[in-house]
Design a protein around this motif. Sequence first.
Motif, mmCIF file in Angstrom:
data_model
loop_
_atom_site.group_PDB
_atom_site.id
_atom_site.type_symbol
_atom_site.label_atom_id
_atom_site.label_comp_id
_atom_site.label_asym_id
_atom_site.label_seq_id
_atom_site.Cartn_x
_atom_site.Cartn_y
_atom_site.Cartn_z
ATOM 1 N N UNK A 1 -53.498 78.084 -17.596
ATOM 2 C CA UNK A 1 -54.852 77.571 -17.667
ATOM 3 C C UNK A 1 -55.764 78.309 -16.691
ATOM 4 N N UNK A 2 -57.072 78.060 -16.774
ATOM 5 C CA UNK A 2 -58.058 78.795 -15.982
ATOM 6 C C UNK A 2 -57.881 78.515 -14.494
ATOM 7 N N UNK A 3 -57.731 77.239 -14.124
ATOM 8 C CA UNK A 3 -57.617 76.902 -12.703
ATOM 9 C C UNK A 3 -56.366 77.500 -12.090
ATOM 10 N N UNK A 4 -55.262 77.525 -12.837
ATOM 11 C CA UNK A 4 -54.031 78.116 -12.307
ATOM 12 C C UNK A 4 -54.168 79.622 -12.146
ATOM 13 N N UNK A 5 -54.846 80.286 -13.087
ATOM 14 C CA UNK A 5 -55.030 81.734 -12.971
ATOM 15 C C UNK A 5 -55.900 82.092 -11.766
ATOM 16 N N UNK B 1 -48.610 87.435 -3.902
ATOM 17 C CA UNK B 1 -47.203 87.140 -3.636
ATOM 18 C C UNK B 1 -46.571 86.283 -4.731
ATOM 19 N N UNK B 2 -47.401 85.673 -5.592
ATOM 20 C CA UNK B 2 -46.867 84.882 -6.702
ATOM 21 C C UNK B 2 -46.465 85.735 -7.891
ATOM 22 N N UNK B 3 -46.782 87.015 -7.856
ATOM 23 C CA UNK B 3 -46.480 87.913 -8.971
ATOM 24 C C UNK B 3 -45.175 88.641 -8.681
ATOM 25 N N UNK B 4 -44.226 88.554 -9.604
ATOM 26 C CA UNK B 4 -42.930 89.240 -9.493
ATOM 27 C C UNK B 4 -42.949 90.415 -10.454
ATOM 28 N N UNK B 5 -43.205 91.601 -9.882
ATOM 29 C CA UNK B 5 -43.409 92.779 -10.715
ATOM 30 C C UNK B 5 -42.131 93.228 -11.400
ATOM 31 N N UNK C 1 -49.512 78.189 -9.971
ATOM 32 C CA UNK C 1 -49.650 76.995 -9.130
ATOM 33 C C UNK C 1 -50.501 75.916 -9.792
ATOM 34 N N UNK C 2 -50.003 75.343 -10.874
ATOM 35 C CA UNK C 2 -50.754 74.299 -11.555
ATOM 36 C C UNK C 2 -50.887 73.052 -10.702
ATOM 37 N N UNK C 3 -52.006 72.355 -10.839
ATOM 38 C CA UNK C 3 -52.285 71.173 -10.016
ATOM 39 C C UNK C 3 -52.505 69.914 -10.833
ATOM 40 N N UNK D 1 -45.401 69.223 -13.653
ATOM 41 C CA UNK D 1 -44.782 70.226 -14.508
ATOM 42 C C UNK D 1 -45.684 71.433 -14.752
ATOM 43 N N UNK D 2 -46.953 71.364 -14.303
ATOM 44 C CA UNK D 2 -47.833 72.516 -14.463
ATOM 45 C C UNK D 2 -47.502 73.634 -13.465
ATOM 46 N N UNK D 3 -46.785 73.324 -12.403
ATOM 47 C CA UNK D 3 -46.341 74.366 -11.482
ATOM 48 C C UNK D 3 -45.054 74.955 -12.032
ATOM 49 N N UNK D 4 -45.126 76.162 -12.553
ATOM 50 C CA UNK D 4 -43.985 76.753 -13.232
ATOM 51 C C UNK D 4 -44.073 78.270 -13.128
ATOM 52 N N UNK D 5 -43.057 78.942 -13.610
ATOM 53 C CA UNK D 5 -42.993 80.400 -13.648
ATOM 54 C C UNK D 5 -43.195 80.834 -15.084
ATOM 55 N N UNK D 6 -44.159 81.711 -15.324
ATOM 56 C CA UNK D 6 -44.503 82.151 -16.675
ATOM 57 C C UNK D 6 -44.192 83.631 -16.816
ATOM 58 N N UNK D 7 -43.886 84.010 -18.025
ATOM 59 C CA UNK D 7 -43.611 85.415 -18.353
ATOM 60 C C UNK D 7 -44.846 86.012 -19.000
ATOM 61 N N UNK D 8 -45.281 87.176 -18.503
ATOM 62 C CA UNK D 8 -46.476 87.838 -19.015
ATOM 63 C C UNK D 8 -46.074 88.732 -20.176
ATOM 64 N N UNK D 9 -46.870 88.720 -21.228
ATOM 65 C CA UNK D 9 -46.587 89.525 -22.413
ATOM 66 C C UNK D 9 -46.651 91.013 -22.080
#
Length: 390
Positions: free
Chosen positions: A122-126, A132-136, A144-146, A150-158
């Motif tokens: 979502x916009x606020x999380x982005x 440091x939250x990005x794992x290259x 960091x969803x608020x 469950x909004x605080x999670x690890x997402x995979x980028x396309x």
Amino acid sequence: EANQADGNSEVRRPKMSREQLLTVYCPASALTVPALYAWLTDLEVAGPTKRKYHAAMRSFIDHLTLAGLFTGDNPMDKVPAPPAADPRTHFLETIEAVRLVHAFADPEYRAFNALMAGSGIEVSAALAVRCRDVMADTREVCAPGTKTYNRKRVVRVAEWAWPFVAERLQSLRPDDRLFPGIPDRWVARDVFIATVFPLAMQYPCYVGYTMRDHRHTYAVRAARAGTPPQVIAQQLGHVNAVLVLKVYAQFFPNSDERDRWERKAAELDAKVGVTPDSAVVPPEDSITPQPPVKASRQKIEWPSVDELLEMLAAASTKAVAGNLGVSDIALRKHLAARGITKLPDGRRRGISRPRTETKGAADGATESTRTVESADGSDLTDAPPCERSA
């Protein structure tokens, strides 16, 4: 009014308690079903917004009840809520999403929109993501969803969106925000609208597309690829896959999966001889009437006499007849035809059991018995009527 009469230009409102304020501005007499229904109907907002007003008023009256300022049942329980609208699924194809990202003049806004459309956050999380939250190495981002836990999670980028995000990591420190030039979501919305509007004049797919629709772009792309609904739900920050199946069920399965299952179904049809002409009805003139087939009696394979005696010694006549699939009378006839007049357990068959007839009067006459015998001396007291008449 008293202050103005005294020449005091400053209007001072009297201090009132919460109970007094609620009594003045929201009297209990106004919280009736007709009044609340008229209030909700007169709201000049869309249906989904009316549902929010309905839920807010219900919660407010529950608060008044807990505070002791309202008694009785909640009147909003009797006020019907507006029907829920169909779920919104405005999405872009991948090529259209890439075109939109390149339309932004600022590279920071390119990476910002690519991250949302390529991961579903979502916009606020982005906006809250730090370097440091990005794992290259794994191309993952800790969002960091608020809104909920469950909004605080690890997402995979396309794959198509990762180059835009990786470019941002080159000039920032680990503790820096990934998008420091975007102050808040409202500024991001204004820039998004100004960028999408010219595209919508050329391509109809961008008409009505908002920043929140980036989540639909990611979810539809993942569903078409065969991603399990639970994985999509975790990526979007949902508790379970119920909402994913409700909104994106039309994209499960994809066309390739449907073709594969259809080929398997056709193979099963071919095994049983199903063809397009299998159900063709012949004309009535070619139909030859068939005579009705009479049902023939089922031939019973009887056990030997010794086996029958062993079975009768262990169970009753009805139980043995049930196991053989015949009636009790048929079993008795079969035994009588082979000279079996007594059961192995000592109990006499029904055809050899004497029948007692009571010949008495009111003065207590004695009972006498009468046994029916055949010409050869066998007992026919309880035999079927056909045998007794013979």
